[in-house]
Design a protein around this motif. Structure first.
Motif, PDB file in Angstrom:
ATOM      1  N   LYS A  56       0.834  -1.205   0.000  1.00 57.43           N
ATOM      2  CA  LYS A  56       0.000   0.000   0.000  1.00 57.43           C
ATOM      3  C   LYS A  56       0.870   1.256   0.000  1.00 57.43           C
ATOM      4  O   LYS A  56       0.614   2.199  -0.757  1.00 57.43           O
ATOM      5  N   GLN A  57       1.905   1.276   0.829  1.00 58.81           N
ATOM      6  CA  GLN A  57       2.780   2.448   0.891  1.00 58.81           C
ATOM      7  C   GLN A  57       3.609   2.596  -0.388  1.00 58.81           C
ATOM      8  O   GLN A  57       3.836   3.718  -0.852  1.00 58.81           O
ATOM      9  N   MET A  58       4.051   1.492  -0.953  1.00 59.79           N
ATOM     10  CA  MET A  58       4.798   1.559  -2.214  1.00 59.79           C
ATOM     11  C   MET A  58       3.902   2.109  -3.326  1.00 59.79           C
ATOM     12  O   MET A  58       4.347   2.942  -4.125  1.00 59.79           O
ATOM     13  N   VAL A  62       4.424   5.535  -5.733  1.00 56.80           N
ATOM     14  CA  VAL A  62       4.298   5.578  -7.195  1.00 56.80           C
ATOM     15  C   VAL A  62       3.269   6.635  -7.597  1.00 56.80           C
ATOM     16  O   VAL A  62       3.486   7.397  -8.546  1.00 56.80           O
ATOM     17  N   GLU A  63       2.166   6.699  -6.856  1.00 58.97           N
ATOM     18  CA  GLU A  63       1.149   7.724  -7.120  1.00 58.97           C
ATOM     19  C   GLU A  63       1.697   9.130  -6.869  1.00 58.97           C
ATOM     20  O   GLU A  63       1.379  10.060  -7.603  1.00 58.97           O
ATOM     21  N   GLU A  64       2.543   9.276  -5.865  1.00 59.40           N
ATOM     22  CA  GLU A  64       3.137  10.577  -5.560  1.00 59.40           C
ATOM     23  C   GLU A  64       4.070  11.034  -6.688  1.00 59.40           C
ATOM     24  O   GLU A  64       4.093  12.218  -7.033  1.00 59.40           O
ATOM     25  N   ARG A 106      15.559   9.536  -7.317  1.00 60.78           N
ATOM     26  CA  ARG A 106      16.241   9.695  -6.025  1.00 60.78           C
ATOM     27  C   ARG A 106      15.229   9.870  -4.895  1.00 60.78           C
ATOM     28  O   ARG A 106      15.359   9.271  -3.817  1.00 60.78           O
ATOM     29  N   TRP A 107      14.213  10.692  -5.114  1.00 61.73           N
ATOM     30  CA  TRP A 107      13.175  10.872  -4.104  1.00 61.73           C
ATOM     31  C   TRP A 107      12.502   9.537  -3.799  1.00 61.73           C
ATOM     32  O   TRP A 107      12.259   9.195  -2.636  1.00 61.73           O
ATOM     33  N   LEU A 108      12.227   8.758  -4.834  1.00 54.52           N
ATOM     34  CA  LEU A 108      11.511   7.495  -4.677  1.00 54.52           C
ATOM     35  C   LEU A 108      12.308   6.489  -3.851  1.00 54.52           C
ATOM     36  O   LEU A 108      11.781   5.912  -2.902  1.00 54.52           O
ATOM     37  N   ILE A 109      13.594   6.287  -4.152  1.00 53.66           N
ATOM     38  CA  ILE A 109      14.371   5.310  -3.383  1.00 53.66           C
ATOM     39  C   ILE A 109      14.604   5.811  -1.963  1.00 53.66           C
ATOM     40  O   ILE A 109      14.511   5.034  -1.005  1.00 53.66           O
ATOM     41  N   ASP A 110      14.877   7.099  -1.791  1.00 57.19           N
ATOM     42  CA  ASP A 110      15.099   7.628  -0.436  1.00 57.19           C
ATOM     43  C   ASP A 110      13.839   7.516   0.423  1.00 57.19           C
ATOM     44  O   ASP A 110      13.912   7.147   1.602  1.00 57.19           O
ATOM     45  N   THR A 111      12.689   7.825  -0.141  1.00 59.89           N
ATOM     46  CA  THR A 111      11.429   7.758   0.603  1.00 59.89           C
ATOM     47  C   THR A 111      11.033   6.315   0.866  1.00 59.89           C
ATOM     48  O   THR A 111      10.537   5.988   1.960  1.00 59.89           O
ATOM     49  N   LEU A 112      11.256   5.447  -0.089  1.00 62.23           N
ATOM     50  CA  LEU A 112      11.001   4.012   0.102  1.00 62.23           C
ATOM     51  C   LEU A 112      11.782   3.503   1.305  1.00 62.23           C
ATOM     52  O   LEU A 112      11.218   2.863   2.203  1.00 62.23           O
TER      53      LEU A 112
END
Length: 140
Positions: A56-58, A62-64, A106-112
């Motif tokens: 759900k968070q992943m 992706v939606e963000e 970069r935002w995606l991997i850091d936030t993940l």
């Protein structure tokens, strides 16, 4: 696209999912299990996950990316035991131009890594450790 699996990861799956004819770039991040950490010899990792919440968070991440940058993205994450040299995570973002793809990836991997309930256990020559940020906590 979001995938949690115990199987080996294929980065081409993520690329194929995000790329369109309008895109001139994709940025692909592949996190691979290395053989060392903090001066210790690492023999492998184990990722544990609470799948319903993590998926759900992943999906929210992706939606963000879609909302903030208007770009397609994909996250593939492996869990269970992963030997040295194999991919643990794949993040891919496609864009008409490279700058936005780099920024969003970069935002995606850091936030993940910061927000999704996936826990990493490291197996080393001198013991087993839970990894929390930059800290290694001995597993007992």
């Amino acid at each position: 696209m979001v995938l949690l699996t115990t199987d080996s990861l294929d980065s081409q799956v993520a690329i194929d999912h995000v790329m369109t004819d309008a895109d001139g770039a994709y940025v692909l991040f592949v996190g691979v299990v290395r053989d060392h950490a903090k001066g210790r010899k690492v023999t492998g990792l184990e990722y544990q996950v609470y799948a319903p919440m993590a998926e759900k968070q992943m999906a929210r991440l992706v939606e963000e990316v879609q909302s903030r940058w208007n770009l397609k993205s994909a996250i593939l994450h492996r869990y269970g035991a992963i030997p040295v040299g194999e991919a643990a995570v794949v993040v891919c973002v496609a864009s008409p131009h490279r700058a936005e793809a780099f920024e969003a990836c970069r935002w995606l991997i850091d936030t993940l890594k910061a927000d999704v309930p996936i826990w990493k256990k490291e197996f080393a020559a001198d013991g087993t450790y839970w990894i929390e940020g930059d800290e290694a906590i001995p597993a007992e």
